[in-house]
Design a protein around this motif. Structure first.
Motif, PDB file in Angstrom:
ATOM      1  N   UNK A  21       0.839  -1.192   0.000  1.00  0.00           N
ATOM      2  CA  UNK A  21       0.000   0.000   0.000  1.00  0.00           C
ATOM      3  C   UNK A  21       0.872   1.240   0.000  1.00  0.00           C
ATOM      4  N   UNK A  22       0.333   2.301  -0.572  1.00  0.00           N
ATOM      5  CA  UNK A  22       1.038   3.587  -0.623  1.00  0.00           C
ATOM      6  C   UNK A  22       0.049   4.682  -0.262  1.00  0.00           C
ATOM      7  N   UNK A  23       0.342   5.375   0.823  1.00  0.00           N
ATOM      8  CA  UNK A  23      -0.492   6.494   1.251  1.00  0.00           C
ATOM      9  C   UNK A  23       0.134   7.793   0.763  1.00  0.00           C
ATOM     10  N   UNK A  24      -0.670   8.587   0.074  1.00  0.00           N
ATOM     11  CA  UNK A  24      -0.184   9.845  -0.481  1.00  0.00           C
ATOM     12  C   UNK A  24      -0.689  11.017   0.341  1.00  0.00           C
ATOM     13  N   UNK A  25       0.130  12.046   0.462  1.00  0.00           N
ATOM     14  CA  UNK A  25      -0.283  13.282   1.108  1.00  0.00           C
ATOM     15  C   UNK A  25       0.357  14.450   0.378  1.00  0.00           C
ATOM     16  N   UNK A  26      -0.266  15.610   0.516  1.00  0.00           N
ATOM     17  CA  UNK A  26       0.260  16.798  -0.146  1.00  0.00           C
ATOM     18  C   UNK A  26      -0.293  17.007  -1.538  1.00  0.00           C
ATOM     19  N   UNK A  27      -1.059  16.044  -2.037  1.00  0.00           N
ATOM     20  CA  UNK A  27      -1.687  16.183  -3.339  1.00  0.00           C
ATOM     21  C   UNK A  27      -2.831  15.182  -3.410  1.00  0.00           C
ATOM     22  N   UNK A  63       7.123  -9.100 -16.743  1.00  0.00           N
ATOM     23  CA  UNK A  63       7.568 -10.026 -15.693  1.00  0.00           C
ATOM     24  C   UNK A  63       6.531 -10.218 -14.582  1.00  0.00           C
ATOM     25  N   UNK A  64       5.542  -9.309 -14.483  1.00  0.00           N
ATOM     26  CA  UNK A  64       4.553  -9.416 -13.405  1.00  0.00           C
ATOM     27  C   UNK A  64       3.126  -9.552 -13.931  1.00  0.00           C
ATOM     28  N   UNK A  65       2.963  -9.451 -15.236  1.00  0.00           N
ATOM     29  CA  UNK A  65       1.625  -9.492 -15.825  1.00  0.00           C
ATOM     30  C   UNK A  65       0.921 -10.794 -15.459  1.00  0.00           C
ATOM     31  N   UNK A  66      -0.331 -10.665 -15.029  1.00  0.00           N
ATOM     32  CA  UNK A  66      -1.099 -11.836 -14.632  1.00  0.00           C
ATOM     33  C   UNK A  66      -0.918 -12.231 -13.183  1.00  0.00           C
ATOM     34  N   UNK A  67       0.060 -11.640 -12.520  1.00  0.00           N
ATOM     35  CA  UNK A  67       0.315 -11.963 -11.101  1.00  0.00           C
ATOM     36  C   UNK A  67       0.081 -10.774 -10.190  1.00  0.00           C
ATOM     37  N   UNK A  68       0.340  -9.557 -10.685  1.00  0.00           N
ATOM     38  CA  UNK A  68       0.196  -8.346  -9.883  1.00  0.00           C
ATOM     39  C   UNK A  68      -1.028  -7.565 -10.358  1.00  0.00           C
ATOM     40  N   UNK A  69      -1.686  -6.879  -9.405  1.00  0.00           N
ATOM     41  CA  UNK A  69      -2.824  -6.031  -9.734  1.00  0.00           C
ATOM     42  C   UNK A  69      -2.707  -4.722  -8.977  1.00  0.00           C
ATOM     43  N   UNK A  70      -2.797  -3.623  -9.712  1.00  0.00           N
ATOM     44  CA  UNK A  70      -2.726  -2.294  -9.098  1.00  0.00           C
ATOM     45  C   UNK A  70      -4.135  -1.723  -8.992  1.00  0.00           C
ATOM     46  N   UNK A  71      -4.384  -0.986  -7.913  1.00  0.00           N
ATOM     47  CA  UNK A  71      -5.707  -0.376  -7.733  1.00  0.00           C
ATOM     48  C   UNK A  71      -5.582   0.900  -6.912  1.00  0.00           C
ATOM     49  N   UNK A  72      -6.520   1.813  -7.168  1.00  0.00           N
ATOM     50  CA  UNK A  72      -6.585   3.057  -6.400  1.00  0.00           C
ATOM     51  C   UNK A  72      -7.663   2.957  -5.330  1.00  0.00           C
ATOM     52  N   UNK A  73      -7.488   3.691  -4.251  1.00  0.00           N
ATOM     53  CA  UNK A  73      -8.545   3.896  -3.274  1.00  0.00           C
ATOM     54  C   UNK A  73      -8.620   5.402  -3.051  1.00  0.00           C
ATOM     55  N   UNK A  74      -9.469   6.054  -3.837  1.00  0.00           N
ATOM     56  CA  UNK A  74      -9.505   7.517  -3.803  1.00  0.00           C
ATOM     57  C   UNK A  74      -9.980   8.045  -2.454  1.00  0.00           C
ATOM     58  N   UNK A  75     -10.838   7.294  -1.787  1.00  0.00           N
ATOM     59  CA  UNK A  75     -11.334   7.753  -0.490  1.00  0.00           C
ATOM     60  C   UNK A  75     -10.199   7.860   0.523  1.00  0.00           C
ATOM     61  N   UNK A  76      -9.187   7.008   0.352  1.00  0.00           N
ATOM     62  CA  UNK A  76      -8.060   7.001   1.287  1.00  0.00           C
ATOM     63  C   UNK A  76      -6.822   7.644   0.685  1.00  0.00           C
ATOM     64  N   UNK A  78      -4.923   6.587  -1.643  1.00  0.00           N
ATOM     65  CA  UNK A  78      -3.881   5.567  -1.608  1.00  0.00           C
ATOM     66  C   UNK A  78      -3.950   4.687  -2.852  1.00  0.00           C
ATOM     67  N   UNK A  79      -2.900   3.937  -3.070  1.00  0.00           N
ATOM     68  CA  UNK A  79      -2.830   2.964  -4.157  1.00  0.00           C
ATOM     69  C   UNK A  79      -2.249   1.678  -3.599  1.00  0.00           C
ATOM     70  N   UNK A  80      -2.712   0.556  -4.118  1.00  0.00           N
ATOM     71  CA  UNK A  80      -2.248  -0.740  -3.644  1.00  0.00           C
ATOM     72  C   UNK A  80      -1.701  -1.567  -4.797  1.00  0.00           C
ATOM     73  N   UNK A  81      -0.840  -2.495  -4.452  1.00  0.00           N
ATOM     74  CA  UNK A  81      -0.308  -3.453  -5.424  1.00  0.00           C
ATOM     75  C   UNK A  81      -0.473  -4.838  -4.816  1.00  0.00           C
ATOM     76  N   UNK A  82      -1.407  -5.606  -5.349  1.00  0.00           N
ATOM     77  CA  UNK A  82      -1.604  -6.980  -4.904  1.00  0.00           C
ATOM     78  C   UNK A  82      -0.662  -7.866  -5.693  1.00  0.00           C
ATOM     79  N   UNK A  83       0.183  -8.595  -4.989  1.00  0.00           N
ATOM     80  CA  UNK A  83       1.196  -9.423  -5.630  1.00  0.00           C
ATOM     81  C   UNK A  83       0.937 -10.881  -5.273  1.00  0.00           C
TER      82      UNK A  83
END
Length: 123
Positions: A21-27, A63-76, A78-83
């Motif tokens: 997970x990645x929490x963003x601040x300042x923007x 190298x990660x296609x089919x195994x990793x999934x990226x998604x946003x959570x605008x309410x938080x 944040x962005x996540x990377x499911x591996x």
């Protein structure tokens, strides 16, 4: 002040899963492309995945296609990377970053990135 804070790394066995997970601040993250690159010791930085700002289109390295999934959570803001189905070659420090456009080249040109989170895949 732009700040990106990653979490969720760790040690996992081959075939296992992790969610970064990645929490963003300042923007407002929704206004920007956002993604992940990684760097292993002695290796070049590699763009892993990103999600575009306008249409939420995504990029994945072969190298990660089919195994990793990226998604946003605008309410938080944040962005996540499911591996899933992790492999030893996925071992690296993973950085959340703000590419100017969503592609591998864009990820390598990111203006901002976090401190990174270590992912180790080993038995």
């Amino acid at each position: 002040q732009v700040q990106l804070v990653e979490s969720g790394g760790g040690l996992v066995q081959p075939g296992g899963s992790l969610r970064l997970s990645c929490a963003a601040s300042g923007f407002t993250l929704d206004d920007y492309s956002i993604g992940w690159f990684r760097q292993a010791p002695g290796k070049a930085r590699e763009g892993v995945s990103c999600i575009a700002s306008l249409d939420n289109s995504t990029y994945y390295a072969d190298s990660v296609k089919g195994r990793f999934t990226i998604s946003r959570n605008n309410a938080w803001n944040s962005v996540s990377l499911q591996m899933n189905s992790l492999k030893p070659e996925d071992t690296a420090v993973y950085y959340c970053a703000t590419p100017p456009y969503c592609s591998e080249t864009g990820l390598l040109l990111s203006q901002y990135w976090g401190q990174g989170t270590q992912v180790t895949v080993s038995s």
